[in-house]
Write an enzyme that holds these catalytic residues in place. Structure first.
Site, short mmCIF file in Angstrom:
data_model
loop_
_atom_site.label_atom_id
_atom_site.label_comp_id
_atom_site.label_asym_id
_atom_site.label_seq_id
_atom_site.Cartn_x
_atom_site.Cartn_y
_atom_site.Cartn_z
N ASP A 433 0.66 -1.15 -0.11
CA ASP A 433 0.10 0.03 0.14
C ASP A 433 0.87 1.22 -0.04
O ASP A 433 1.98 1.18 0.26
CB ASP A 433 -0.93 -0.26 1.25
N GLU A 436 2.43 4.90 -3.90
CA GLU A 436 2.79 6.01 -5.25
C GLU A 436 3.90 6.46 -5.66
O GLU A 436 4.20 6.83 -6.68
CB GLU A 436 1.58 6.88 -4.90
N ASP A 511 -8.89 4.12 -1.75
CA ASP A 511 -9.76 4.76 -0.81
C ASP A 511 -11.09 5.44 -1.27
O ASP A 511 -11.21 6.66 -1.31
CB ASP A 511 -8.88 5.73 0.18
C1 GLC Z 1 -4.42 3.72 3.07
C2 GLC Z 1 -4.98 2.30 2.51
C3 GLC Z 1 -6.16 1.87 3.24
C4 GLC Z 1 -5.62 1.44 4.61
C5 GLC Z 1 -4.87 2.69 5.01
C6 GLC Z 1 -4.20 2.29 6.46
O1 GLC Z 1 -5.30 4.65 3.08
O2 GLC Z 1 -5.39 2.55 1.12
O3 GLC Z 1 -6.70 0.59 2.62
O4 GLC Z 1 -6.33 1.13 5.61
O5 GLC Z 1 -4.01 3.30 4.40
O6 GLC Z 1 -3.03 1.43 6.46
#
Ligand code: GLC
Length: 798
Positions: A433, A436, A511
């Site tokens: 995650d 980017e 998100d």
């Molecule tokens: C980012 C992710 C989300 C996750 C959060 C905390 O916003 O896209 O899915 O819950 O980080 O890790």
């Protein structure tokens, strides 16, 4: 005041209009000469520029241009999976006006002066795509001032004639509708929580699109990782152009005419999605964050007690010790292995999130517990540095952090090997995650512009490497899991991406909001990703940010239960939204759809394997199956699973009836088996418990009895539902393998082709043949005939 306002507006629009005005760029010079080699034709231009065509396949030609210099010998892209093409038959013909290259399928006409490239069908000579003006570059720096990173390089652009009724599809993850005509898009991987339709760019960069006109499709993959722009007729009704703030003109032209064929070629070029483990198709539950371990067990207990199927639980960032990746918080998860074992007994797998941000924690910081990941990475010099040699220190969840330079092969290997901490504990998959990469100091990327990456020794900056960062992180993770558990298929999930990501990761669309608008974007976004070479997609069921309600959650499951990635997930401060949170009424409906997903597993898996093999996605827009039916070109509130299942979800509140477009042919209402003639719109009841679903007449759909998790009852019979067409014929396929190991790549699978035909009052089912060496063990194949009153008819097998 009014006058002032008007002049300010005029000024602003002038600024915007000139922002990416590619007509100010310098066109490439006219052709002076050309040279042919085995699979290339290289043109030298009057301005000393060079253009190179590479003939890769009868339907695939690469175009490269170097302005005022030779084509660089160095030729590397992280996206490309295949470079050993067998040169197809091709010819060159020249006239005073043009040079024509022809394969059996495409004709490329290069007009000499000005240099304009045209693609035609080699058989019909029909025009498919043509330059609107010569390829161009920013020789005088006219666009430098508007560039995101003025130091990135020089703007390059390719402009194509815009067809009067040309449509545009794909382009990866865009918060936009299916047909991208008249749209303008930017590719610059960006962390954009709570995005709404029109927000651009968002997380991913897939610079690949499809053009469709008069039922004939082509594809263009602009393999340039710099910040890129795609204008599908927004700035002018004459042109569709694409360009980038640096790098080469380097694009691949694919000719169909069918979109499916293009997707197959695109998969050959950028990599076929490997099969994930079968359990990845199971239902998944997440939230930011479940802890401690007993809460994870409680969620699973609820699922099992409530008879809701579940395969996977995700641990979000709070499982770690102070957000340090590759650690577990000792209070919250004192014994991860024991937890994994307990969950395993209930058929549940555990997936952990791993972010790229490694906590910046030098030894001198006085911490009692040292952080080995930071220390090792620093010692080995694997972290990104600025051009002045300083460590690049972004801020993410752990506070001050560092990022790995994944362009370094040894850093990728080190990162991959670190996952032993997870695999030793039995963690089944990794959720990558924030890649980017997100930096709280500045989300736009401006803070990272002078970050240098090794990049095959070229030492390039962020302008080139931002968009490929996630691809390389996913690659490091995937390859690590492959090394650590060679007998198991890796399972990696990613948020950001560049073309080629399908080789390493499945994905979700980030998100989203818990709103109806966000839900309505699910179908166009999943289908567009499928048209961009990413078949394994999904979104947070129920939406991530904000508060869902029972109705929204149910309608969201009615889309998500057929998405390859089906995971309910929620933001840290969001109201809980597990299937039972809004009461029994909604829970019962959600159960029905989750169970249906598990019943349809053999069908979903068969279709997923097709995506792996052919590049044609599981979750499809109707236009993919009905490319010559213009009624489908803009249809993005319906979708199909494979060839046979058509779904028309409800994505608005308080709606219990909708119009459904059924393409030509006969269709069975999935719920009632009532037959409908296609080629028209029908009005269908859709109370909350029912999502309109139709099966194509002529289909055979394999199913299994419901189960709690995918591997629960391996010996259960497979029931093939037969939906005969008007001639009493049907056919279908069933794909099976061990669902776990990579042995399928070596032929350990079983593909069974079946047909059914009416004979007298009965039906004869024939196993037409099988392929592969896998033995599924003892399991019965049953056949049920649909649409004959309420009593299913048993069929005789031959
Ligand atoms: C980012 C992710 C989300 C996750 C959060 C905390 O916003 O896209 O899915 O819950 O980080 O890790």
């Amino acid at each position: 005041m009014k006058i002032l306002l008007i002049s300010v507006c005029c000024f602003l629009s002038a600024v915007v209009a000139s922002a990416q005005d590619i007509t100010v760029l310098e066109p490439i010079g006219a052709v002076e000469s050309f040279q042919r080699t085995e699979n290339k034709l290289t043109f030298r231009c009057r301005d000393n520029s060079h253009v190179q065509l590479t003939i890769l396949a009868p339907d695939l030609v690469r175009v490269r241009a170097a302005f005022r210099k030779a084509i660089p010998a160095k030729d590397h892209s992280w996206a490309i999976a295949k470079d050993d093409w067998t040169t197809p038959r091709w010819t060159v013909n020249e006239s005073t006006e043009a040079v024509t290259v022809a394969t059996d399928e495409i004709e490329v006409i290069v007009r000499r002066s000005p240099l304009l490239i045209e693609f035609r069908d080699a058989r019909t000579h029909q025009l498919i795509n043509a330059d609107e003006r010569p390829m161009a570059h920013d020789a005088q720096g006219k666009l430098t001032a508007m560039m995101f990173d003025p130091k990135a390089g020089s703007f390059v652009a390719v402009s194509k004639k815009l067809g009067f009724d040309e449509r545009f599809y794909g382009l990866g993850e865009k918060a936009a509708r299916l047909d991208k005509r008249r749209g303008f898009f930017v590719n610059w991987n960006s962390d954009t929580p709570g995005y709404t339709e029109g927000k651009d760019p968002i997380y991913q960069t897939i610079p690949f699109y499809l053009g469709l006109q008069r039922g004939v499709a082509y594809g263009i993959f602009f393999d340039n990782s710099y910040r890129s722009y795609f204008d599908f007729g927004r700035s002018s009704n004459q042109r569709a152009w694409f360009g980038a703030e640096g790098g080469e003109v380097n694009y691949y032209f694919f000719y169909g005419p069918s979109i499916k064929k293009i997707l197959g070629r695109y998969a050959d070029l950028t990599g076929h999605m490997p099969l994930p483990p079968l359990w990845a198709l199971g239902n998944q539950q997440s939230r930011w964050s479940y802890y401690p371990d007993t809460m994870v067990e409680e969620v699973v207990r609820q699922y099992r007690e409530r008879d809701l199927p579940l395969d996977v639980i995700h641990l979000d960032i709070d499982y770690m010790r102070g957000y340090r990746v590759f650690t577990f918080d000792q209070q919250r998860f004192p014994n991860p292995k024991a937890l994994v074992d307990k969950l395993g007994q209930r058929g549940i797998k555990l997936v952990t999130i791993v972010d790229p941000g490694v906590k910046h924690e030098p030894r001198a910081s006085g911490n009692a517990e040292r952080y080995f990941v930071f220390e090792q990475g620093l010692e080995k010099n694997y972290f990104q540095r600025r051009s002045n040699g300083d460590l690049f220190v972004p801020r993410v969840w752990p506070g001050e952090s560092v990022f790995v330079d994944y362009t370094l092969p040894e850093a990728r290997r080190w990162w991959g090997d670190l996952h032993r901490i997870y695999t030793d504990n039995g963690i089944a998959g990794i959720w990558t995650d924030m890649n980017e990469p997100s930096d709280f100091v500045d989300q736009t990327g401006k803070n990272q512009l002078d970050v240098v990456s090794y990049d095959e020794g070229e030492k390039t900056t962020h302008a080139k490497n931002r968009n490929t960062f996630a691809l390389l992180m996913a690659r490091a993770t995937y390859e690590g899991l492959e090394r650590l558990r060679p007998d198991q298929r890796p399972y990696v999930i990613t948020r950001a991406a560049y073309a080629g990501i399908q080789r390493y990761a499945t994905m979700w669309i980030g998100d989203t909001n818990s709103t109806w608008e966000a839900l309505a974007l699910n179908v166009p976004m999943f289908t567009s990703l499928g048209l961009s070479g990413e078949p394994f997609v999904g979104s947070d069921v129920g939406g991530f940010i904000g508060r869902a309600n029972g109705e929204l959650l149910v309608r969201s499951y009615q889309v998500g239960f057929l998405a390859p990635f089906c995971r309910n997930h929620k933001v840290i401060d969001g109201y809980d939204q597990e299937p039972w949170r809004f009461g029994k009424y909604y829970e019962d409906i959600i159960r029905k759809y989750l169970k249906l997903r598990y019943e349809l597993l053999p069908f979903l898996y068969t279709t997923l394997e097709e995506a792996h093999r052919t590049g044609v996605p599981l979750f499809r827009p109707l236009l993919l199956n009905y490319q010559t039916d213009a009624n489908t070109y803009n249809l993005d509130d319906q979708f199909m699973i494979g060839e046979d299942l058509l779904v028309a979800p409800i994505v608005k509140p308080d709606v219990t009836r909708r119009l459904v477009y059924l393409p030509a042919g006969t269709w069975y209402d999935y719920w009632t088996n009532k037959k409908h003639m296609g080629g028209t719109m029908i009005s269908v009841e859709a109370p909350l418990e029912t999502v309109p679903m139709f099966v194509r007449a002529g289909a055979m759909i394999p199913t299994v009895p419901p189960r709690n998790y995918v591997g629960e009852k391996p010996g259960d019979p497979i029931t093939v539902n037969v939906y005969p067409d008007d001639k009493g014929l049907a056919s279908g396929t069933l794909y099976e393998d061990d669902g776990k190991s990579p042995a399928y790549k070596r032929g350990m699978f079983l593909r069974t082709r079946m047909t059914a035909r009416r004979e007298g009052n009965g039906f004869i089912v024939t196993i037409e043949g099988t392929e592969g060496e896998y033995s599924p063990g003892m399991r019965a194949l049953n056949f049920v005939l649909k649409g004959r009153g309420s009593t299913p008819v048993r069929l005789r097998k031959t």
